[in-house]
Design an enzyme around this catalytic site. Structure first.
Site, PDB file in Angstrom:
ATOM      1  N   GLU A  49       0.846  -1.190   0.000  1.00 18.71           N
ATOM      2  CA  GLU A  49       0.000   0.000   0.000  1.00 18.71           C
ATOM      3  C   GLU A  49       0.886   1.246   0.000  1.00 18.71           C
ATOM      4  OE1 GLU A  49      -2.804   2.644   2.946  1.00 18.71           O
ATOM      5  OE2 GLU A  49      -2.637   0.495   3.372  1.00 18.71           O
ATOM      6  N   ARG A  53       0.407  10.397   0.628  1.00 13.26           N
ATOM      7  CA  ARG A  53       0.759  11.421   1.607  1.00 13.26           C
ATOM      8  C   ARG A  53       1.880  12.341   1.131  1.00 13.26           C
ATOM      9  NH1 ARG A  53       0.840   7.558   7.041  1.00 13.26           N
ATOM     10  NH2 ARG A  53      -1.199   6.588   6.671  1.00 13.26           N
ATOM     11  N   THR A  77      -4.548   6.365   1.399  1.00 11.26           N
ATOM     12  CA  THR A  77      -4.935   7.761   1.623  1.00 11.26           C
ATOM     13  C   THR A  77      -5.800   8.288   0.477  1.00 11.26           C
ATOM     14  OG1 THR A  77      -2.674   7.958   2.510  1.00 11.26           O
ATOM     15  CG2 THR A  77      -4.090   9.873   2.691  1.00 11.26           C
ATOM     16  N   LYS A 137     -11.282  -1.491   6.865  1.00  7.12           N
ATOM     17  CA  LYS A 137     -10.076  -1.112   7.596  1.00  7.12           C
ATOM     18  C   LYS A 137     -10.484  -0.342   8.857  1.00  7.12           C
ATOM     19  CE  LYS A 137      -6.566   2.515   7.057  1.00  7.12           C
ATOM     20  NZ  LYS A 137      -5.831   3.331   6.065  1.00  7.12           N
TER      21      LYS A 137
END
Length: 218
Positions: A49, A53, A77, A137
């Site tokens: 993943e 960011r 994100t 999640k």
């Protein structure tokens, strides 16, 4: 671009089938993407993943998707439909969001991009379920209640399984993985910033290798 146009389709449940830990990766320099991914692959970690960011996130995803097809690279994100679209075009094979909105869910479905939606409350779980998502999640896991919260949710949300992320370490991961409603965990400890900055890929491979025993330890 459409890098992922010829890659095999991925079911959301498949994300958890490759191993007990999904590394949450923050990349500052695009040139680190390939050696970092290779180090994780060498340690047996296949699902990656890469977060959005930093500005390097999207080109890093594209580089990994193009050069390392054996990796299952996803995007983290994801905050809106545009994030999902750009990541899909760059080659991401799945998406992860820190929270959940129907906009993000609908966009990912339209892109045929499997989504692991973030939740922190019962209401968010209910909304995700209403939109057809059952593998979720929990984020930020430790901050919002962690293991006690997941145990509390097991009864009212028996059809839901989780990937807790946020504050989890190599030491605490087995406690999460022992829960019947946890399929895998996410963590940033596999790619410590000092190791990435110094190019200590051997250390990252060792950390990746250590995750393979976590399921047995739980």
């Amino acid at each position: 671009m459409a890098v992922n146009a010829t890659t095999p389709s991925l079911n959301p449940a498949d994300i958890a089938s490759y191993g007990p830990v999904i590394p949450v990766i923050v990349i500052d320099r695009v040139e680190d993407a390939i050696p970092l991914a290779e180090a994780l692959l060498a340690g047996g970690v296949k699902v990656l993943e890469v977060t959005l960011r930093t500005p390097a996130g999207l080109p890093a995803i594209e580089a990994i998707a193009r050069q390392l097809p054996e990796a299952v690279v996803g995007v983290g994100t994801v905050l809106n439909a545009e994030d999902a679209r750009r990541a899909s075009e760059a080659g991401a094979r799945f998406a992860v969001s820190p929270g959940y909105t129907s906009e993000v869910g609908s966009a990912c479905k339209g892109l045929n991009l499997p989504l692991l939606p973030g939740v922190a409350t019962s209401s968010e779980i209910m909304q995700a379920l209403a939109d057809g998502f059952q593998f979720l999640k929990l984020f930020p896991a430790e901050a919002v209640g962690g293991i006690p919260l997941l145990k509390s949710w097991a009864s009212p949300f028996g059809q839901v399984s989780f990937c807790p992320t946020g504050g989890i370490t190599n030491a605490t991961a087995p406690n999460y993985l022992a829960l019947p409603n946890v399929r895998c965990v996410g963590g940033s400890w596999l790619t410590p910033g000092d190791a990435v900055r110094s190019g200590d890929w051997a250390r990252i491979t060792q950390l990746a290798q250590a995750t393979q025993a976590l399921r047995q330890a739980s």
